[in-house]
Design a protein around this motif. Sequence first.
Motif, PDB file in Angstrom:
ATOM      1  N   ALA A  50       0.592  -1.325  -0.218  1.00 34.65           N
ATOM      2  CA  ALA A  50       0.177  -0.203  -0.143  1.00 34.65           C
ATOM      3  C   ALA A  50       0.897   1.116   0.307  1.00 34.65           C
ATOM      4  O   ALA A  50       2.214   1.020   1.049  1.00 34.65           O
ATOM      5  N   LEU A  51       0.152   2.273  -0.954  1.00 31.38           N
ATOM      6  CA  LEU A  51       1.351   2.987  -1.358  1.00 31.38           C
ATOM      7  C   LEU A  51       1.675   4.158  -0.297  1.00 31.38           C
ATOM      8  O   LEU A  51       2.382   5.062   0.629  1.00 31.38           O
ATOM      9  N   GLU A  52       0.215   4.346   0.411  1.00 28.60           N
ATOM     10  CA  GLU A  52      -0.325   5.313   1.057  1.00 28.60           C
ATOM     11  C   GLU A  52      -1.369   4.776   2.521  1.00 28.60           C
ATOM     12  O   GLU A  52      -1.922   3.680   1.579  1.00 28.60           O
ATOM     13  N   LYS A  53      -1.214   5.012   3.745  1.00 30.76           N
ATOM     14  CA  LYS A  53      -1.797   3.856   4.957  1.00 30.76           C
ATOM     15  C   LYS A  53      -2.859   4.156   4.932  1.00 30.76           C
ATOM     16  O   LYS A  53      -3.810   5.395   4.327  1.00 30.76           O
ATOM     17  N   GLY A  54      -4.194   3.425   4.431  1.00 28.58           N
ATOM     18  CA  GLY A  54      -5.715   2.709   4.615  1.00 28.58           C
ATOM     19  C   GLY A  54      -5.936   3.481   3.028  1.00 28.58           C
ATOM     20  O   GLY A  54      -7.364   3.356   3.297  1.00 28.58           O
ATOM     21  N   VAL A  55      -4.867   3.458   2.300  1.00 26.29           N
ATOM     22  CA  VAL A  55      -5.880   3.365   0.785  1.00 26.29           C
ATOM     23  C   VAL A  55      -5.256   1.720   0.639  1.00 26.29           C
ATOM     24  O   VAL A  55      -4.198   1.513   0.343  1.00 26.29           O
ATOM     25  N   PRO A  56      -6.355   1.182  -0.571  1.00 28.37           N
ATOM     26  CA  PRO A  56      -6.152  -0.009  -1.764  1.00 28.37           C
ATOM     27  C   PRO A  56      -4.976   0.203  -1.965  1.00 28.37           C
ATOM     28  O   PRO A  56      -4.704   0.730  -2.979  1.00 28.37           O
ATOM     29  N   SER A  57      -3.886  -0.991  -2.322  1.00 25.26           N
ATOM     30  CA  SER A  57      -2.610  -1.539  -3.294  1.00 25.26           C
ATOM     31  C   SER A  57      -3.778  -0.915  -4.489  1.00 25.26           C
ATOM     32  O   SER A  57      -3.777  -2.060  -5.063  1.00 25.26           O
ATOM     33  N   PRO A  58      -2.797  -0.306  -5.116  1.00 29.50           N
ATOM     34  CA  PRO A  58      -2.790  -0.344  -6.222  1.00 29.50           C
ATOM     35  C   PRO A  58      -2.668  -1.597  -7.485  1.00 29.50           C
ATOM     36  O   PRO A  58      -2.305  -1.305  -8.298  1.00 29.50           O
ATOM     37  N   PHE A  59      -1.413  -2.680  -6.651  1.00 27.70           N
ATOM     38  CA  PHE A  59      -1.048  -3.286  -7.605  1.00 27.70           C
ATOM     39  C   PHE A  59      -1.627  -4.828  -7.120  1.00 27.70           C
ATOM     40  O   PHE A  59      -0.814  -5.277  -8.002  1.00 27.70           O
ATOM     41  N   LEU A  60      -2.672  -4.862  -6.612  1.00 23.14           N
ATOM     42  CA  LEU A  60      -3.852  -5.551  -6.360  1.00 23.14           C
ATOM     43  C   LEU A  60      -4.787  -6.188  -7.258  1.00 23.14           C
ATOM     44  O   LEU A  60      -5.319  -5.043  -8.140  1.00 23.14           O
ATOM     45  N   HIS A  61      -4.471  -7.248  -7.943  1.00 29.00           N
ATOM     46  CA  HIS A  61      -5.084  -7.246  -9.295  1.00 29.00           C
ATOM     47  C   HIS A  61      -6.078  -8.562  -9.720  1.00 29.00           C
ATOM     48  O   HIS A  61      -5.064  -9.820  -8.027  1.00 29.00           O
TER      49      HIS A  61
END
Length: 288
Positions: free
Chosen positions: A164-175
């Motif tokens: 997760a690039l930012e705390k509390g934000v879903p990972s943009p790398f999850l697919h």
Amino acid sequence: MTDQTSGGARAAAAKANKRGRKAKSEGRESFIFLLKLLLFVFILRSFIVSPFVIPSESMQPRLLVGDYLLAAKWPYGFSRYSLPWGMPLLPSSRILPRQPERGDVVIFRAPPTNDVDYIKRVIGLPGDLVQIRKGQIILNGTPIPRQRIADFVHPVSPNSPCYALEKGVPSPFLHRDSTGQAVCRYPQYRETLPNGHSYAVLDLRPTENDDTEVYVVPEGHLFLMGDNRDRSLDSRFSVERGGIGFVPQDNLVGRAMVSIFSTDGSANWFLPWTWFTAARWERIGETF
């Protein structure tokens, strides 16, 4: 009757003594065998090979959390750091020293405390000028070829969650793959050093660490980097910033040789069959 009884007692005592001597002899032999076994393991682990487990994501994509590998102990010489727990039976300076090659994956005692084993890749040798510009390594004034290749994809597991690039934000790398399984997908590049060593690295996004000053590697030291450029506190960071700075060659422990086991972290000690289902069999036997 008395003579017979006395003779029987003497015979029984002789048998008991014989059994006692035999037990002592067997105990002594077992103790000697155990000492020889411990000496063999000590020599093997100190001077030939030793195991190492990957505790972090800093060397992805080549190494994942939960990988176990063997490190060759002889390539760079020996010092006290070659011995288990850094036992002070050898000098801190290396015996039979040999300099690593650029691109080698090395295990070493990390500055400043020199009491924890780290694993990184050799980028700069003594006298080299190393700089990072927009994520690309500049070695002695020449950019290292860096080519975008297919994304690095691996299944989500307890040992391999998506960043997760930012705390509390879903990972943009999850697919999700074609079967619906959750996977992590990371941008991947191939670097090739002047000596021909070629390897894959991850660079997730532009960061302030993608541009650095020019580092001049001191004599007797190395400039080391993790292959996961955004998840590695390496020689780009001074010890004051939580990194390792330039690493003394005397701190070298060994060179990564072969992966011997890998687990995704889903095993349960009380469910023996999960020890097998958690194994990443395809990673076993990979060399460096």
